[in-house]
Write a protein that holds these residues in place. Structure first.
Motif, PDB file in Angstrom:
ATOM      1  N   LYS A 125     -42.782 -82.827 -93.023  1.00 46.35           N
ATOM      2  CA  LYS A 125     -42.625 -81.455 -93.524  1.00 46.35           C
ATOM      3  C   LYS A 125     -42.054 -81.448 -94.943  1.00 46.35           C
ATOM      4  CE  LYS A 125     -41.092 -80.609 -89.278  1.00 46.35           C
ATOM      5  NZ  LYS A 125     -40.042 -80.359 -88.408  1.00 46.35           N
ATOM      6  N   ILE A 126     -41.254 -82.454 -95.277  1.00 50.05           N
ATOM      7  CA  ILE A 126     -40.687 -82.530 -96.625  1.00 50.05           C
ATOM      8  C   ILE A 126     -41.798 -82.766 -97.642  1.00 50.05           C
ATOM      9  CG2 ILE A 126     -39.133 -83.840 -98.132  1.00 50.05           C
ATOM     10  CD1 ILE A 126     -37.400 -84.279 -95.572  1.00 50.05           C
ATOM     11  N   LYS A 127     -42.771 -83.587 -97.282  1.00 53.44           N
ATOM     12  CA  LYS A 127     -43.917 -83.818 -98.169  1.00 53.44           C
ATOM     13  C   LYS A 127     -44.676 -82.509 -98.392  1.00 53.44           C
ATOM     14  CE  LYS A 127     -48.074 -86.530 -98.783  1.00 53.44           C
ATOM     15  NZ  LYS A 127     -49.083 -87.352 -98.201  1.00 53.44           N
ATOM     16  N   GLU A 128     -44.839 -81.741 -97.337  1.00 53.32           N
ATOM     17  CA  GLU A 128     -45.523 -80.442 -97.466  1.00 53.32           C
ATOM     18  C   GLU A 128     -44.752 -79.512 -98.396  1.00 53.32           C
ATOM     19  OE1 GLU A 128     -46.121 -78.841 -93.523  1.00 53.32           O
ATOM     20  OE2 GLU A 128     -46.939 -80.749 -92.810  1.00 53.32           O
ATOM     21  N   ILE A 129     -43.435 -79.501 -98.272  1.00 56.47           N
ATOM     22  CA  ILE A 129     -42.605 -78.654 -99.136  1.00 56.47           C
ATOM     23  C   ILE A 129     -42.742 -79.100-100.595  1.00 56.47           C
ATOM     24  CG2 ILE A 129     -40.213 -78.064 -99.720  1.00 56.47           C
ATOM     25  CD1 ILE A 129     -39.652 -78.198 -96.644  1.00 56.47           C
ATOM     26  N   LYS A 130     -42.732 -80.415-100.830  1.00 51.04           N
ATOM     27  CA  LYS A 130     -42.916 -80.926-102.195  1.00 51.04           C
ATOM     28  C   LYS A 130     -44.239 -80.432-102.784  1.00 51.04           C
ATOM     29  CE  LYS A 130     -42.694 -85.272-102.902  1.00 51.04           C
ATOM     30  NZ  LYS A 130     -42.706 -86.730-102.790  1.00 51.04           N
ATOM     31  N   GLU A 131     -45.304 -80.493-101.993  1.00 55.88           N
ATOM     32  CA  GLU A 131     -46.611 -80.053-102.473  1.00 55.88           C
ATOM     33  C   GLU A 131     -46.620 -78.553-102.771  1.00 55.88           C
ATOM     34  OE1 GLU A 131     -49.294 -81.471 -99.464  1.00 55.88           O
ATOM     35  OE2 GLU A 131     -49.005 -83.562-100.060  1.00 55.88           O
ATOM     36  N   LEU A 132     -46.002 -77.760-101.887  1.00 54.83           N
ATOM     37  CA  LEU A 132     -45.921 -76.312-102.111  1.00 54.83           C
ATOM     38  C   LEU A 132     -45.131 -75.977-103.378  1.00 54.83           C
ATOM     39  CD1 LEU A 132     -45.312 -75.013 -98.474  1.00 54.83           C
ATOM     40  CD2 LEU A 132     -47.328 -74.584 -99.899  1.00 54.83           C
ATOM     41  N   ILE A 133     -43.996 -76.633-103.556  1.00 56.32           N
ATOM     42  CA  ILE A 133     -43.168 -76.397-104.742  1.00 56.32           C
ATOM     43  C   ILE A 133     -43.918 -76.856-105.999  1.00 56.32           C
ATOM     44  CG2 ILE A 133     -41.017 -77.035-105.924  1.00 56.32           C
ATOM     45  CD1 ILE A 133     -40.652 -75.087-103.553  1.00 56.32           C
ATOM     46  N   GLY A 134     -44.603 -77.963-105.896  1.00 55.60           N
ATOM     47  CA  GLY A 134     -45.391 -78.452-107.028  1.00 55.60           C
ATOM     48  C   GLY A 134     -46.437 -77.441-107.452  1.00 55.60           C
ATOM     49  N   LYS A 135     -47.134 -76.845-106.474  1.00 52.22           N
ATOM     50  CA  LYS A 135     -48.134 -75.818-106.784  1.00 52.22           C
ATOM     51  C   LYS A 135     -47.477 -74.582-107.383  1.00 52.22           C
ATOM     52  CE  LYS A 135     -51.560 -77.200-103.389  1.00 52.22           C
ATOM     53  NZ  LYS A 135     -52.168 -76.906-102.083  1.00 52.22           N
ATOM     54  N   GLU A 136     -46.346 -74.164-106.781  1.00 52.57           N
ATOM     55  CA  GLU A 136     -45.663 -72.964-107.254  1.00 52.57           C
ATOM     56  C   GLU A 136     -45.211 -73.094-108.707  1.00 52.57           C
ATOM     57  OE1 GLU A 136     -41.620 -70.442-106.262  1.00 52.57           O
ATOM     58  OE2 GLU A 136     -42.671 -71.407-104.600  1.00 52.57           O
ATOM     59  N   PHE A 137     -44.738 -74.284-109.089  1.00 54.85           N
ATOM     60  CA  PHE A 137     -44.236 -74.492-110.441  1.00 54.85           C
ATOM     61  C   PHE A 137     -45.248 -75.210-111.334  1.00 54.85           C
ATOM     62  CE2 PHE A 137     -40.166 -74.222-108.035  1.00 54.85           C
ATOM     63  CZ  PHE A 137     -39.708 -73.047-108.620  1.00 54.85           C
ATOM     64  N   ASP A 138     -46.474 -75.341-110.838  1.00 57.00           N
ATOM     65  CA  ASP A 138     -47.523 -76.029-111.595  1.00 57.00           C
ATOM     66  C   ASP A 138     -47.015 -77.380-112.108  1.00 57.00           C
ATOM     67  OD1 ASP A 138     -50.081 -76.310-112.585  1.00 57.00           O
ATOM     68  OD2 ASP A 138     -49.622 -75.323-114.494  1.00 57.00           O
ATOM     69  N   SER A 139     -46.536 -78.170-111.163  1.00 54.79           N
ATOM     70  CA  SER A 139     -45.904 -79.449-111.484  1.00 54.79           C
ATOM     71  C   SER A 139     -46.356 -80.513-110.502  1.00 54.79           C
ATOM     72  CB  SER A 139     -44.381 -79.281-111.401  1.00 54.79           C
ATOM     73  OG  SER A 139     -43.731 -80.516-111.548  1.00 54.79           O
ATOM     74  N   ALA A 140     -46.620 -81.689-111.019  1.00 54.10           N
ATOM     75  CA  ALA A 140     -46.915 -82.833-110.157  1.00 54.10           C
ATOM     76  C   ALA A 140     -45.576 -83.476-109.797  1.00 54.10           C
ATOM     77  CB  ALA A 140     -47.821 -83.826-110.862  1.00 54.10           C
ATOM     78  N   ILE A 141     -45.069 -83.169-108.613  1.00 54.73           N
ATOM     79  CA  ILE A 141     -43.775 -83.710-108.184  1.00 54.73           C
ATOM     80  C   ILE A 141     -43.940 -85.213-107.987  1.00 54.73           C
ATOM     81  CG2 ILE A 141     -41.937 -83.603-106.449  1.00 54.73           C
ATOM     82  CD1 ILE A 141     -42.271 -80.955-107.942  1.00 54.73           C
ATOM     83  N   THR A 142     -43.159 -86.004-108.722  1.00 54.51           N
ATOM     84  CA  THR A 142     -43.293 -87.460-108.652  1.00 54.51           C
ATOM     85  C   THR A 142     -42.235 -88.127-107.791  1.00 54.51           C
ATOM     86  OG1 THR A 142     -42.015 -87.682-110.679  1.00 54.51           O
ATOM     87  CG2 THR A 142     -44.430 -87.595-110.898  1.00 54.51           C
ATOM     88  N   SER A 143     -41.112 -87.431-107.592  1.00 50.14           N
ATOM     89  CA  SER A 143     -40.070 -88.000-106.743  1.00 50.14           C
ATOM     90  C   SER A 143     -39.126 -86.888-106.309  1.00 50.14           C
ATOM     91  CB  SER A 143     -39.294 -89.091-107.479  1.00 50.14           C
ATOM     92  OG  SER A 143     -38.571 -88.540-108.547  1.00 50.14           O
ATOM     93  N   HIS A 144     -38.311 -87.223-105.329  1.00 52.86           N
ATOM     94  CA  HIS A 144     -37.282 -86.283-104.900  1.00 52.86           C
ATOM     95  C   HIS A 144     -36.154 -87.050-104.235  1.00 52.86           C
ATOM     96  CE1 HIS A 144     -38.941 -86.694-100.823  1.00 52.86           C
ATOM     97  NE2 HIS A 144     -37.776 -86.239-100.416  1.00 52.86           N
ATOM     98  N   SER A 145     -35.052 -86.375-104.093  1.00 53.59           N
ATOM     99  CA  SER A 145     -33.911 -86.949-103.411  1.00 53.59           C
ATOM    100  C   SER A 145     -33.313 -85.864-102.527  1.00 53.59           C
ATOM    101  CB  SER A 145     -32.875 -87.423-104.434  1.00 53.59           C
ATOM    102  OG  SER A 145     -31.727 -87.884-103.774  1.00 53.59           O
ATOM    103  N   LEU A 146     -33.178 -86.156-101.252  1.00 56.51           N
ATOM    104  CA  LEU A 146     -32.606 -85.207-100.315  1.00 56.51           C
ATOM    105  C   LEU A 146     -31.516 -85.906 -99.516  1.00 56.51           C
ATOM    106  CD1 LEU A 146     -32.590 -82.459 -98.823  1.00 56.51           C
ATOM    107  CD2 LEU A 146     -34.326 -83.405 -97.298  1.00 56.51           C
ATOM    108  N   VAL A 147     -30.326 -85.355 -99.594  1.00 57.31           N
ATOM    109  CA  VAL A 147     -29.209 -85.873 -98.814  1.00 57.31           C
ATOM    110  C   VAL A 147     -28.612 -84.704 -98.048  1.00 57.31           C
ATOM    111  CG1 VAL A 147     -26.992 -87.067 -98.852  1.00 57.31           C
ATOM    112  CG2 VAL A 147     -28.717 -87.602-100.584  1.00 57.31           C
ATOM    113  N   LEU A 148     -28.572 -84.836 -96.746  1.00 57.13           N
ATOM    114  CA  LEU A 148     -27.969 -83.827 -95.890  1.00 57.13           C
ATOM    115  C   LEU A 148     -26.598 -84.334 -95.458  1.00 57.13           C
ATOM    116  CD1 LEU A 148     -31.078 -83.079 -93.651  1.00 57.13           C
ATOM    117  CD2 LEU A 148     -30.314 -81.815 -95.673  1.00 57.13           C
TER     118      LEU A 148
END
Length: 157
Positions: A118-141
């Motif tokens: 689901k995190i990958k899906e969120i990255k793709e959605l955010i990438g589309k929303e901001f017209d950005s190719a998301i190349t990496s992320h960091s999530l710490v809960l």
């Protein structure tokens, strides 16, 4: 446990990196690489832990050499550096690295790794929303330990 093929590949990559940088290929640098890659793939280690492991094995390596070598390993793509909340920097192997996120307990400080599609899906959605190719992320809960008699909880007075 260490995978000999991955370790040999890491050594070749590190050697090439050092040559391109014009840096010396010292036995101490390769000893740090070997120590990091001797850890289980999901283990995170700080400089002090590496230092103690190496000293207990008879090495006379300095903390400064470990710090400097870890910087080179991160720069070369062979190590990943994490800074969790108020903890010291922790390092893990990067060569066989499969992207994952982390859960850190606020009380016992245990670090758990997880992956969720689901995190990958969120990255793709955010990438589309901001017209950005998301190349990496960091999530710490961060959460509070609710494990009864958790072996990682600090002793209370």
């Amino acid at each position: 446990m260490s995978n000999p093929e991955i370790l040999e590949k890491a050594k070749r990559i590190f050697e090439d990196f050092l040559l391109k940088q014009g840096s010396r290929k010292t036995p101490e640098r390769f000893a740090v690489l070997e120590e990091l890659y001797a850890l289980p793939e999901d283990e995170h280690m700080d400089v002090e832990g590496l230092f103690l492991n190496m000293r207990n094995s008879g090495s006379t390596i300095s903390r400064a050499t470990i710090y400097n070598t870890l910087d080179l390993l991160v720069e070369s793509g062979l190590a990943v550096k994490h800074q969790f909340k108020d903890k010291v920097a922790l390092y893990e192997q990067a060569l066989a690295y499969k992207h994952h996120d982390h859960h850190v307990c606020n009380q016992c400080r245990k670090i758990r790794e997880f992956s969720d599609p689901k995190i990958k899906e969120i990255k793709e959605l955010i990438g589309k929303e901001f017209d950005s190719a998301i190349t990496s992320h960091s999530l710490v809960l961060y959460g509070d330990c609710t494990i009864e008699k958790c072996e990682n909880l600090p002793e209370t007075a």
